[in-house]
Design a protein around this motif. Structure first.
Motif, PDB file in Angstrom:
ATOM      1  N   CYS A  59       3.752   2.585  -3.501  1.00 44.85           N
ATOM      2  CA  CYS A  59       3.359   3.278  -4.724  1.00 44.85           C
ATOM      3  C   CYS A  59       2.984   4.731  -4.461  1.00 44.85           C
ATOM      4  O   CYS A  59       2.280   5.356  -5.255  1.00 44.85           O
ATOM      5  CB  CYS A  59       2.213   2.545  -5.427  1.00 44.85           C
ATOM      6  N   ARG A  63      -9.360  -0.279 -11.151  1.00 46.32           N
ATOM      7  CA  ARG A  63      -7.934   0.051 -11.218  1.00 46.32           C
ATOM      8  C   ARG A  63      -7.223  -1.004 -12.046  1.00 46.32           C
ATOM      9  O   ARG A  63      -7.540  -2.189 -11.943  1.00 46.32           O
ATOM     10  CB  ARG A  63      -7.344   0.092  -9.800  1.00 46.32           C
ATOM     11  N   LEU A  74       0.810  -1.216   0.000  1.00 44.60           N
ATOM     12  CA  LEU A  74       0.000   0.000   0.000  1.00 44.60           C
ATOM     13  C   LEU A  74       0.843   1.266   0.000  1.00 44.60           C
ATOM     14  O   LEU A  74       0.443   2.282  -0.582  1.00 44.60           O
ATOM     15  CB  LEU A  74      -0.932   0.003   1.220  1.00 44.60           C
ATOM     16  N   GLN A  97      -0.551   6.872  -5.072  1.00 46.10           N
ATOM     17  CA  GLN A  97      -1.620   6.043  -5.639  1.00 46.10           C
ATOM     18  C   GLN A  97      -2.621   5.606  -4.575  1.00 46.10           C
ATOM     19  O   GLN A  97      -3.769   5.307  -4.906  1.00 46.10           O
ATOM     20  CB  GLN A  97      -1.039   4.805  -6.341  1.00 46.10           C
ATOM     21  N   VAL A  98      -2.230   5.557  -3.315  1.00 46.44           N
ATOM     22  CA  VAL A  98      -3.143   5.132  -2.254  1.00 46.44           C
ATOM     23  C   VAL A  98      -3.825   6.315  -1.577  1.00 46.44           C
ATOM     24  O   VAL A  98      -4.741   6.134  -0.790  1.00 46.44           O
ATOM     25  CB  VAL A  98      -2.396   4.256  -1.217  1.00 46.44           C
ATOM     26  N   GLN A 127      -5.652   0.483  -4.554  1.00 45.55           N
ATOM     27  CA  GLN A 127      -4.223   0.200  -4.465  1.00 45.55           C
ATOM     28  C   GLN A 127      -3.966  -1.210  -3.949  1.00 45.55           C
ATOM     29  O   GLN A 127      -3.010  -1.869  -4.367  1.00 45.55           O
ATOM     30  CB  GLN A 127      -3.530   1.225  -3.567  1.00 45.55           C
ATOM     31  N   THR A 178      -9.933   4.480  -2.312  1.00 44.21           N
ATOM     32  CA  THR A 178      -8.537   4.680  -2.751  1.00 44.21           C
ATOM     33  C   THR A 178      -7.651   3.552  -2.250  1.00 44.21           C
ATOM     34  O   THR A 178      -6.742   3.098  -2.957  1.00 44.21           O
ATOM     35  CB  THR A 178      -7.984   6.035  -2.276  1.00 44.21           C
ATOM     36  N   TYR A 215      -3.990  -3.569  -6.783  1.00 41.17           N
ATOM     37  CA  TYR A 215      -3.150  -3.159  -7.909  1.00 41.17           C
ATOM     38  C   TYR A 215      -2.061  -4.206  -8.165  1.00 41.17           C
ATOM     39  O   TYR A 215      -1.191  -4.450  -7.325  1.00 41.17           O
ATOM     40  CB  TYR A 215      -2.523  -1.800  -7.581  1.00 41.17           C
TER      41      TYR A 215
END
Length: 611
Positions: free
Chosen positions: A212, A498, A209, A215-216, A266, A262, A269
């Motif tokens: 990245c 996503r 998490l 992105q989170v 992630q 969100t 992902y």
């Protein structure tokens, strides 16, 4: 577990998602994070090839120089003053070189910070042995490449933990599993061992998490209009607990958004099978993970489970794949797409004539991408008579000379071919990098940690052969029937989505906005239906093979679309080789729903009735 350890919270900030990420994250996190650790993820399959080429040109290079000049170097005084520890995989193919350069910078500033580096992942000294062993690519079956740029095993978190236990303030690594830059500190801080499988899985999830970056915290979120202040988006902070749970948040006063949506995006992902996410130290089951919104921009994460790791490391080899010419031609006026297609065909034909006059082989690949014409959406694009677009022309050749011939000749279009061709926006001739992935026995790859000039080998975590490692438990099915009636809504009204690349395939996560929506999503999004929707991405005119995985904890479905990114991120000619936009292509997928469910949707939801 002592009460002190049980009550301890380790705060970890995630500063980068790549080696070229923003310069604003570190000062933001140092100013408002109250951090114990700051972690950096620099590496991906593509960047390993880049760092390998850098070192081939200069043996002292091969690491992420932004670590010294942008992300950490300018902030060393503040890092030392706050006592924040740093863990980063910025070492690329030369972690020892980065550590030495960092130590020189620290000494010049008169600071007392101890640097350690982790290596052992670099396998270039064993290429003859690996080639002779007959390894094949784990996805494509291709033979071992001849011209190798880099070759690295994905090491685990325990060498990082060992460095921290020896007093390191900054740990830089070569190729480790991305999440290891977080799991390593947690192993050290909480005393987790190799047999604490659920905790290792939870720490891996924390790393997944955080590594990245934004992105989170609202970056690339489906509901992008709900995410405030992109310019000052908050970077993530994980408040990590000894029981494996964590809270994802961000510095106060920053932009961005931390929500169940969100975090769920992630979490799924690029994980392929969420019930069997394999890393070096543990096999993770994220299928029953629970997300709770416990306050504004605060989401609690719990429920990861683990089982013994495998006996092998994944190895990534990058290799020379020839040369690529890319040109971007603006085409303006009536019937722009038709003109662009004819011009592309003529330019490729003309370049082939020139190749023959020089007794050079044909192009290994040519392709045309119409940017602005929704070609990426295939049959589901909005077909319109666009009067302006960018025509991306791609020509691959084994030799640089062949690529350069096309790069030069394509300029002739502006005066000798289509009306409305304007000045070329950009032309590049670049070396191509291929990726080859395989598995290698862990016991043959020693992990090392070096601190104070002394190298120490770190024991390899033992594993269990895959056939002896069954799933923790079968996932219970959810009853699902297509609703009666002829009413449908766009998928985006029911779910977040996503996507992201993994070699020649990509992952696609669909997360129900409400548990009541999941049955309809499951009924509509069969593997066959998803495959048909993305038919234009398959090879040889065939739709891609699709695997579907259930994620009950998140009320989600995760799809893997095989061979849908021809060439992978390094070699794909498509507009979106990173698969960042693949989920966007599915947002208008029609999902049949009952009249009762449609009536319960928020008033802002736009529904489309079947005709």
């Amino acid at each position: 577990m002592t009460s002190t350890c049980a009550s301890k919270i380790v705060r970890i900030g995630g500063a980068t998602a790549s080696f070229s990420d923003t310069a604003l994250s570190v000062p933001q996190l140092l100013a408002g994070g109250r951090l114990d650790y700051l972690i950096f993820d620099y590496l991906a399959e593509g960047s390993m090839g880049l760092f390998g080429r850098m070192q081939a040109a200069d043996p002292a290079a091969g690491y992420g120089t932004d670590f010294l000049t942008v992300h950490v170097g300018p902030h060393l005084r503040e890092i030392a003053a706050q006592g924040v520890k740093i863990v980063a995989n910025a070492g690329g193919v030369n972690p020892a070189g980065l550590a030495a350069a960092l130590e020189q910078m620290i000494a010049a500033l008169g600071l007392a910070l101890t640097v350690a580096f982790v290596d052992g992942d670099d396998l270039r000294h064993r290429l003859d042995e690996l080639q002779a062993a007959g390894h094949r690519d784990m996805f494509t079956g291709a033979p071992f490449p001849a011209t190798v740029i880099s070759a690295n095993a994905y090491l685990g978190a325990f060498p990082i933990a060992a460095a921290l236990a020896q007093g390191a303030d900054i740990v830089v690594t070569g190729r480790v599993v991305d999440s290891a830059v977080v799991l390593g500190p947690l192993v050290h801080e909480f005393g987790w061992g190799p047999d604490d499988l659920d905790l290792l899985a939870a720490g891996t999830l924390a790393g997944h998490l955080l590594e990245c970056g934004a992105q989170v915290t609202g970056g690339t979120f489906t509901d992008w209009r709900d995410v405030p202040d992109w310019a000052n988006i908050g970077f993530p902070i994980g408040e990590c607990h000894a029981d494996g749970s964590l809270v994802i948040t961000k510095p106060e006063g920053t932009g961005g958004l931390v929500s169940v949506g969100t975090v769920a995006e992630q979490l799924l992902y690029e994980v392929s099978d969420p019930s069997d996410y394999i890393v070096a130290d543990v096999r993770c089951d994220f299928s029953l993970v629970k997300l709770e919104q416990i306050g504004p921009n605060r989401v609690r994460v719990s429920g990861a489970r683990g089982r013994p790791p495998t006996t092998s490391y994944k190895v990534c080899v990058t290799f020379d794949g020839g040369w690529r010419a890319i040109a971007y031609q603006p085409i303006i006026g009536e019937d722009a797409a038709e003109k662009a297609a004819r011009q592309a065909e003529a330019l490729f034909a003309r370049a082939r004539m020139l190749l023959r006059t020089r007794t050079l082989p044909d192009f290994s690949r040519t392709d045309v991408v119409m940017i602005g014409g929704e070609a990426s959406f295939g049959a589901h694009g909005v077909q319109s008579k666009s009067r302006e677009l960018i025509c991306k022309l791609v020509a691959d050749h084994p030799d640089r000379q062949g690529a350069e011939i096309f790069a030069r000749e394509q300029w002739a279009g502006i005066s000798g071919m289509s009306v409305g061709t304007s000045i070329n926006l950009a032309t590049h001739v670049l070396p191509m990098t291929g990726v080859f992935l395989f598995l290698l026995d862990k016991q043959s790859v020693p992990s090392r940690m070096t601190i104070g000039g002394i190298a120490q080998e770190v024991p390899v975590v033992s594993g269990v052969p895959e056939p002896e490692c069954p799933p923790l438990s079968p996932l219970s099915g959810l009853h699902c029937e297509a609703p009666a009636g002829q009413v449908s809504v766009d998928l985006v009204q029911l779910a977040w989505a996503r996507s992201g690349d993994k070699g020649h395939l990509f992952n696609l996560a669909i997360i129900a906005r409400d548990p009541d929506y999941l049955a309809c999503l499951r009924a509509a999004l069969t593997p066959e239906a998803v495959s048909a929707w993305y038919r234009h991405l398959g090879s040889d005119g065939r739709p891609p093979r699709v695997d579907r995985y259930e994620v009950p904890g998140l009320q989600a479905l995760n799809f893997v679309l095989h061979d849908a990114l021809a060439g992978g991120i390094n070699a794909s000619t498509r507009l979106d080789p990173a698969a960042k936009g693949m989920a966007q292509m599915l947002l208008r997928f029609p999902v049949p729903v009952s009249a009762e469910l449609m009536a319960s949707l928020p008033s802002s939801v736009h529904c489309t009735k079947d005709q």
